[in-house]
Design a protein around this motif. Structure first.
Motif, short mmCIF file in Angstrom:
data_model
loop_
_atom_site.label_atom_id
_atom_site.label_comp_id
_atom_site.label_asym_id
_atom_site.label_seq_id
_atom_site.Cartn_x
_atom_site.Cartn_y
_atom_site.Cartn_z
N PRO A 62 0.81 -1.21 0.00
CA PRO A 62 0.00 0.00 0.00
C PRO A 62 0.85 1.27 0.00
N VAL A 63 0.45 2.21 -0.84
CA VAL A 63 1.06 3.54 -0.86
C VAL A 63 0.35 4.40 0.18
N ALA A 64 -0.97 4.22 0.29
CA ALA A 64 -1.77 4.95 1.27
C ALA A 64 -3.04 4.16 1.54
N CYS A 65 -3.69 4.50 2.64
CA CYS A 65 -5.00 3.92 2.90
C CYS A 65 -5.87 5.00 3.56
N ARG A 66 -7.14 4.96 3.22
CA ARG A 66 -8.11 5.89 3.81
C ARG A 66 -9.11 5.06 4.61
N LEU A 67 -9.27 5.42 5.87
CA LEU A 67 -10.23 4.76 6.73
C LEU A 67 -11.39 5.71 6.98
N ASN A 68 -12.61 5.23 6.77
CA ASN A 68 -13.81 6.00 7.08
C ASN A 68 -14.88 5.04 7.59
N THR A 69 -16.10 5.51 7.75
CA THR A 69 -17.14 4.66 8.33
C THR A 69 -17.59 3.55 7.39
N ASP A 70 -17.25 3.63 6.10
CA ASP A 70 -17.58 2.57 5.14
C ASP A 70 -16.59 1.41 5.22
N GLY A 71 -15.37 1.68 5.64
CA GLY A 71 -14.34 0.65 5.69
C GLY A 71 -12.97 1.24 5.40
N VAL A 72 -12.12 0.42 4.80
CA VAL A 72 -10.74 0.80 4.52
C VAL A 72 -10.53 0.75 3.01
N GLN A 73 -10.00 1.82 2.45
CA GLN A 73 -9.64 1.86 1.03
C GLN A 73 -8.13 1.81 0.94
N ARG A 74 -7.58 0.68 0.50
CA ARG A 74 -6.13 0.54 0.31
C ARG A 74 -5.79 0.98 -1.10
N ARG A 75 -4.75 1.81 -1.24
CA ARG A 75 -4.32 2.27 -2.57
C ARG A 75 -2.90 1.78 -2.80
N MET A 76 -2.75 0.88 -3.77
CA MET A 76 -1.45 0.39 -4.16
C MET A 76 -1.05 1.08 -5.47
N MET A 77 0.14 0.77 -6.00
CA MET A 77 0.59 1.44 -7.22
C MET A 77 -0.29 1.13 -8.42
N LEU A 78 -0.71 -0.11 -8.57
CA LEU A 78 -1.46 -0.50 -9.76
C LEU A 78 -2.92 -0.88 -9.50
N ARG A 80 -6.55 -0.56 -6.49
CA ARG A 80 -7.17 -0.14 -5.24
C ARG A 80 -7.99 -1.30 -4.70
N GLN A 81 -8.15 -1.33 -3.38
CA GLN A 81 -8.92 -2.39 -2.75
C GLN A 81 -9.75 -1.79 -1.63
N HIS A 82 -11.05 -2.12 -1.64
CA HIS A 82 -11.94 -1.66 -0.58
C HIS A 82 -12.23 -2.83 0.36
N LEU A 83 -11.98 -2.63 1.65
CA LEU A 83 -12.27 -3.62 2.67
C LEU A 83 -13.36 -3.07 3.58
N PRO A 84 -14.60 -3.55 3.44
CA PRO A 84 -15.68 -3.05 4.31
C PRO A 84 -15.49 -3.54 5.74
N TRP A 85 -15.98 -2.76 6.69
CA TRP A 85 -15.83 -3.11 8.11
C TRP A 85 -16.47 -4.47 8.42
N SER A 86 -17.51 -4.84 7.67
CA SER A 86 -18.18 -6.12 7.94
C SER A 86 -17.25 -7.32 7.68
N ARG A 87 -16.26 -7.17 6.81
CA ARG A 87 -15.30 -8.26 6.53
C ARG A 87 -14.11 -8.24 7.47
N ILE A 88 -13.79 -7.09 8.05
CA ILE A 88 -12.59 -6.95 8.87
C ILE A 88 -12.87 -7.49 10.28
N THR A 89 -12.09 -8.49 10.67
CA THR A 89 -12.23 -9.08 11.99
C THR A 89 -11.72 -8.13 13.06
#
Length: 176
Positions: A62-78, A80-89
């Motif tokens: 990850p180059v950066a990640c944004r955390l908000n009430t929807d979940g976590v947005q991971r930003r890599m070089m090539l 992006r990945q969204h991880l909703p809070w419902s999936r995160i243990t």
């Protein structure tokens, strides 16, 4: 807290990104040079290992990640990945670097746990102000267990956005 949705953006270190790119590119170059010089099994293995490492760096570091009430947005070089809070243990800390362990400084970088898999969110610990913003996001998302479990960083820790463009500084418009 303001009337808008709380969020915080954390950045990986330039040192981590650069060392991942330089190391994997060096392995690929070394392997290709060995193949050009005569081939064999060792240069082939080095080239394949370098290509796999380069793919991992560009697709999963990850180059950066944004955390908000929807979940976590991971930003890599090539990608992006969204991880909703419902999936995160849980959110936890990874192991700190060797130099940090020797100096007894910060806890490790932020990691999201999904089942048995660990997703690195950033490769460095955040500043105390970013940590407080992170706790606001977790509280607003109903993640009180994560608030209790996360160790705070050292007071002297610099913000992760320090060496970034002006748009990442607090108070800047970061809609993009």
């Amino acid at each position: 807290m303001t009337d808008r949705d709380p969020s915080v953006t954390l950045h990986s270190s330039w040192r981590g990104i650069a060392s991942g790119l330089i190391g994997s590119t060096a392995l690929v170059t070394l392997g290709l040079a060995g193949l050009a010089a005569g081939g064999g099994m060792t240069p082939t293995v080095i080239t394949i290992a370098g290509l796999l490492l380069l793919a991992a760096v560009t697709l999963d570091l990850p180059v950066a990640c944004r955390l908000n009430t929807d979940g976590v947005q991971r930003r890599m070089m090539l990608r992006r990945q969204h991880l909703p809070w419902s999936r995160i243990t849980a959110l936890s800390r990874g192991r700190p670097s060797l130099s940090a362990r020797r100096r007894d400084l910060d806890p490790g970088p932020l990691v999201a746990l999904i089942g048995r898999r660990r997703y690195l969110l950033v490769d460095q610990s955040e500043s105390l102000h970013e940590y407080e913003d992170l706790l606001d996001v977790l509280r607003a998302s109903g993640r009180d267990d994560d608030v209790e479990a996360l160790l705070p960083p050292a007071d002297s820790r610099t913000p992760t956005w320090t060496y970034r463009r002006r748009r990442w500084h607090p108070g800047a418009d970061t809609r993009g």
